[in-house]
Design a protein around this motif. Sequence first.
Motif, PDB file in Angstrom:
ATOM      1  N   ALA A  58       0.827  -1.207   0.000  1.00 50.63           N
ATOM      2  CA  ALA A  58       0.000   0.000   0.000  1.00 50.63           C
ATOM      3  C   ALA A  58       0.862   1.259   0.000  1.00 50.63           C
ATOM      4  O   ALA A  58       0.582   2.223  -0.721  1.00 50.63           O
ATOM      5  N   ILE A  59       1.925   1.257   0.817  1.00 45.88           N
ATOM      6  CA  ILE A  59       2.811   2.421   0.874  1.00 45.88           C
ATOM      7  C   ILE A  59       3.505   2.622  -0.476  1.00 45.88           C
ATOM      8  O   ILE A  59       3.563   3.731  -1.020  1.00 45.88           O
ATOM      9  N   THR A  60       4.042   1.524  -1.025  1.00 48.55           N
ATOM     10  CA  THR A  60       4.747   1.616  -2.306  1.00 48.55           C
ATOM     11  C   THR A  60       3.817   2.098  -3.414  1.00 48.55           C
ATOM     12  O   THR A  60       4.159   2.994  -4.187  1.00 48.55           O
ATOM     13  N   ALA A  61       2.627   1.490  -3.496  1.00 46.98           N
ATOM     14  CA  ALA A  61       1.667   1.887  -4.527  1.00 46.98           C
ATOM     15  C   ALA A  61       1.164   3.299  -4.307  1.00 46.98           C
ATOM     16  O   ALA A  61       0.815   4.004  -5.262  1.00 46.98           O
ATOM     17  N   ASN A  62       1.116   3.715  -3.027  1.00 41.83           N
ATOM     18  CA  ASN A  62       0.610   5.043  -2.711  1.00 41.83           C
ATOM     19  C   ASN A  62       1.436   6.137  -3.384  1.00 41.83           C
ATOM     20  O   ASN A  62       0.903   7.172  -3.799  1.00 41.83           O
ATOM     21  N   TYR A  63       2.742   5.902  -3.493  1.00 40.82           N
ATOM     22  CA  TYR A  63       3.622   6.892  -4.113  1.00 40.82           C
ATOM     23  C   TYR A  63       3.893   6.559  -5.582  1.00 40.82           C
ATOM     24  O   TYR A  63       3.994   7.457  -6.410  1.00 40.82           O
ATOM     25  N   ARG A  64       3.978   5.281  -5.871  1.00 36.88           N
ATOM     26  CA  ARG A  64       4.305   4.866  -7.240  1.00 36.88           C
ATOM     27  C   ARG A  64       3.146   5.081  -8.202  1.00 36.88           C
ATOM     28  O   ARG A  64       3.346   5.487  -9.351  1.00 36.88           O
ATOM     29  N   ASN A  65       1.908   4.807  -7.747  1.00 36.29           N
ATOM     30  CA  ASN A  65       0.741   4.854  -8.636  1.00 36.29           C
ATOM     31  C   ASN A  65      -0.262   5.916  -8.217  1.00 36.29           C
ATOM     32  O   ASN A  65      -1.468   5.760  -8.447  1.00 36.29           O
ATOM     33  N   ALA A  66       0.216   6.986  -7.588  1.00 40.28           N
ATOM     34  CA  ALA A  66      -0.690   8.012  -7.082  1.00 40.28           C
ATOM     35  C   ALA A  66      -1.527   8.636  -8.195  1.00 40.28           C
ATOM     36  O   ALA A  66      -2.724   8.894  -8.030  1.00 40.28           O
ATOM     37  N   GLU A  67      -0.911   8.874  -9.338  1.00 46.69           N
ATOM     38  CA  GLU A  67      -1.634   9.524 -10.436  1.00 46.69           C
ATOM     39  C   GLU A  67      -2.748   8.631 -10.972  1.00 46.69           C
ATOM     40  O   GLU A  67      -3.814   9.109 -11.346  1.00 46.69           O
ATOM     41  N   ARG A  68      -2.504   7.318 -10.990  1.00 45.14           N
ATOM     42  CA  ARG A  68      -3.489   6.390 -11.538  1.00 45.14           C
ATOM     43  C   ARG A  68      -4.546   5.987 -10.513  1.00 45.14           C
ATOM     44  O   ARG A  68      -5.737   5.916 -10.828  1.00 45.14           O
ATOM     45  N   ASP A  69      -4.125   5.696  -9.271  1.00 43.59           N
ATOM     46  CA  ASP A  69      -5.022   5.102  -8.284  1.00 43.59           C
ATOM     47  C   ASP A  69      -5.388   6.028  -7.129  1.00 43.59           C
ATOM     48  O   ASP A  69      -6.195   5.650  -6.280  1.00 43.59           O
ATOM     49  N   GLY A  70      -4.787   7.222  -7.051  1.00 42.63           N
ATOM     50  CA  GLY A  70      -5.061   8.105  -5.916  1.00 42.63           C
ATOM     51  C   GLY A  70      -4.006   7.945  -4.830  1.00 42.63           C
ATOM     52  O   GLY A  70      -3.207   7.013  -4.840  1.00 42.63           O
ATOM     53  N   ARG A  71      -4.004   8.859  -3.852  1.00 43.01           N
ATOM     54  CA  ARG A  71      -3.005   8.867  -2.798  1.00 43.01           C
ATOM     55  C   ARG A  71      -3.690   8.906  -1.430  1.00 43.01           C
ATOM     56  O   ARG A  71      -4.760   9.505  -1.273  1.00 43.01           O
ATOM     57  N   ILE A  72      -3.074   8.246  -0.439  1.00 39.21           N
ATOM     58  CA  ILE A  72      -3.550   8.271   0.941  1.00 39.21           C
ATOM     59  C   ILE A  72      -2.545   9.075   1.763  1.00 39.21           C
ATOM     60  O   ILE A  72      -1.335   8.841   1.668  1.00 39.21           O
ATOM     61  N   ALA A  73      -3.040  10.009   2.574  1.00 41.58           N
ATOM     62  CA  ALA A  73      -2.151  10.837   3.386  1.00 41.58           C
ATOM     63  C   ALA A  73      -1.342   9.964   4.343  1.00 41.58           C
ATOM     64  O   ALA A  73      -1.864   9.017   4.940  1.00 41.58           O
ATOM     65  N   TRP A  74      -0.050  10.300   4.499  1.00 48.09           N
ATOM     66  CA  TRP A  74       0.849   9.511   5.349  1.00 48.09           C
ATOM     67  C   TRP A  74       0.345   9.428   6.778  1.00 48.09           C
ATOM     68  O   TRP A  74       0.417   8.372   7.405  1.00 48.09           O
ATOM     69  N   ILE A  90      -4.300  -7.964  12.283  1.00 50.11           N
ATOM     70  CA  ILE A  90      -5.655  -7.825  11.735  1.00 50.11           C
ATOM     71  C   ILE A  90      -6.181  -6.412  11.951  1.00 50.11           C
ATOM     72  O   ILE A  90      -6.730  -5.785  11.029  1.00 50.11           O
ATOM     73  N   ALA A  91      -5.992  -5.895  13.174  1.00 46.70           N
ATOM     74  CA  ALA A  91      -6.471  -4.541  13.480  1.00 46.70           C
ATOM     75  C   ALA A  91      -5.767  -3.509  12.608  1.00 46.70           C
ATOM     76  O   ALA A  91      -6.402  -2.557  12.121  1.00 46.70           O
ATOM     77  N   GLY A  92      -4.463  -3.692  12.385  1.00 44.25           N
ATOM     78  CA  GLY A  92      -3.715  -2.748  11.567  1.00 44.25           C
ATOM     79  C   GLY A  92      -4.204  -2.709  10.134  1.00 44.25           C
ATOM     80  O   GLY A  92      -4.389  -1.637   9.554  1.00 44.25           O
ATOM     81  N   VAL A  93      -4.452  -3.887   9.554  1.00 46.35           N
ATOM     82  CA  VAL A  93      -4.898  -3.924   8.169  1.00 46.35           C
ATOM     83  C   VAL A  93      -6.340  -3.429   8.050  1.00 46.35           C
ATOM     84  O   VAL A  93      -6.692  -2.735   7.091  1.00 46.35           O
ATOM     85  N   MET A  94      -7.195  -3.789   9.024  1.00 45.67           N
ATOM     86  CA  MET A  94      -8.571  -3.286   8.989  1.00 45.67           C
ATOM     87  C   MET A  94      -8.596  -1.763   9.092  1.00 45.67           C
ATOM     88  O   MET A  94      -9.418  -1.093   8.460  1.00 45.67           O
ATOM     89  N   THR A  95      -7.679  -1.198   9.888  1.00 44.26           N
ATOM     90  CA  THR A  95      -7.568   0.259   9.959  1.00 44.26           C
ATOM     91  C   THR A  95      -7.117   0.834   8.624  1.00 44.26           C
ATOM     92  O   THR A  95      -7.633   1.872   8.166  1.00 44.26           O
ATOM     93  N   ALA A  96      -6.170   0.142   7.987  1.00 37.18           N
ATOM     94  CA  ALA A  96      -5.689   0.617   6.689  1.00 37.18           C
ATOM     95  C   ALA A  96      -6.791   0.585   5.631  1.00 37.18           C
ATOM     96  O   ALA A  96      -6.842   1.449   4.760  1.00 37.18           O
ATOM     97  N   LEU A  97      -7.684  -0.391   5.710  1.00 35.07           N
ATOM     98  CA  LEU A  97      -8.754  -0.499   4.723  1.00 35.07           C
ATOM     99  C   LEU A  97      -9.724   0.669   4.779  1.00 35.07           C
ATOM    100  O   LEU A  97     -10.438   0.945   3.829  1.00 35.07           O
ATOM    101  N   ARG A  98      -9.767   1.346   5.914  1.00 39.14           N
ATOM    102  CA  ARG A  98     -10.669   2.487   6.048  1.00 39.14           C
ATOM    103  C   ARG A  98     -10.135   3.728   5.343  1.00 39.14           C
ATOM    104  O   ARG A  98     -10.860   4.712   5.167  1.00 39.14           O
ATOM    105  N   ASN A  99      -8.857   3.697   4.967  1.00 37.07           N
ATOM    106  CA  ASN A  99      -8.249   4.841   4.306  1.00 37.07           C
ATOM    107  C   ASN A  99      -8.434   4.725   2.803  1.00 37.07           C
ATOM    108  O   ASN A  99      -7.743   3.959   2.139  1.00 37.07           O
ATOM    109  N   LYS A 100      -9.372   5.450   2.274  1.00 36.31           N
ATOM    110  CA  LYS A 100      -9.643   5.404   0.848  1.00 36.31           C
ATOM    111  C   LYS A 100      -8.731   6.366   0.090  1.00 36.31           C
ATOM    112  O   LYS A 100      -8.477   7.480   0.548  1.00 36.31           O
TER     113      LYS A 100
END
Length: 313
Positions: A106-122, A301-311
Motif C-alpha cells: 500500500a505504501i509503495t503503490a501510494n507513491y508509485r501509482n498516485a496519479e493512476r489510483d489516488g493517494r492516501i495521506a501519510w 488484523i487490526a492494523g490492516v482493517m484500519t488501513a482499509l478504512r483509508n480510501k
Amino acid sequence: MWAGIFYALAAGLMWGLVFIGPLLLPEYPAALQSVGRYLAFGLITLPLAWLDRRQLRLLTRADWLEALKLAAIGNLLYYLCLASAIQRAGAPLPTMLIGTLPVVIAITANYRNAERDGRIAWRRMLPSLLMIAIGVACVNQAEVAALKTANRADLLTYLSGAGLAIIAVACWTWYPLRNADWLRHHPDRHPRIWASAQGVATLPLAVLGYLLLWGGMNTTQVDFAMPFGPRPQYFIGLMLIIGLFASWIGTLCWNKASQLLPTNLAGQLIVFETLAALTYAFILKRQFPEPVTLLGITLLIAGVMTALRNKPE
C-alpha cells in the motif's frame, strides 16, 4: 468494489495453502518444493493454455518477457525464499513477516501509482503501520524466547530464516505492482489469459531449475532419493494440489481483483493470505497460538482493517 474484494479473498484462501507445504514435507529441500510446485503449475496450465491459444497468440514479445519476469521473481524466487524461511524459522514468523505485505504494498503503490489510483495521506496510514510493526515484534519475541535454551546454531538458523522471509517480502512487493500495471494497461484482456501466460512462462524455468537441482545433488552426493524424494506419491500429489489451487486459481483470482481495485487497496487485501496461512498452520499443528503470538495476530488484523478504512483520494 465488492467483486474485487471477493476475488482477493478467494486468492488469499488459495495462497494460504503454500505455507503448509514445507510443514507437510519437512525432509524435502525448499528448492525442490519450489521447482516442484511451479513445474506442476506449468504442466497444469498447458491444456488450459491450449484452449486459449488464439488469445495467447495476441500477446507480444514484450508481454511474454514481462510474464517471464513475473514467473521468475514472483513465483520461483519468492516461494524458494518462503519455503526455506518456514523450514528454518517455523511457520509463525515468516507468515507474520509476509503479513506486512498489505501495508508495504500500500505504501509503495501510494507513491508509485498516485496519479493512476489516488493517494492516501501519510498521517492516515501511520496508525496501521504501527500496529503491524508491533504485531511482528510480538511474534518475533515469542519465537526467539522459545530458542533461548537452544544452542547458537539454532538461533542463527532462525535468524537466517527471518532474512529469507524478508527477501520473500521484497519479491512479492514487486510482483503485484508489476502484475497490476500490465492488467490495468490491458483492460480488454481476460485475467485467465494472463494467468495462463505466467504458467507457460514458469514451466521452462521450473524444468531448468529441477534439472540443475538434480544434477547438483548428484554432484555433491546428497543423500536424497531424486527425482521425487522418499515419499514420491505424497510429494507429487501435494505439488499438483498446490500448483492447481495456489498457483493457477490463486493467480486467476488475484488478476481479477487487480483489474477491479486500485493497487493500494488491493495490496492491503493480501491480509487474507496471512490469515488463511496462520489458520492452516495452527490447525495442522493442532495447537492454539501462544498469548504473545495471538496478540501479534490481533494487532496485524487490526492494523490492516484500519488501513482499509483509508480510501485513496
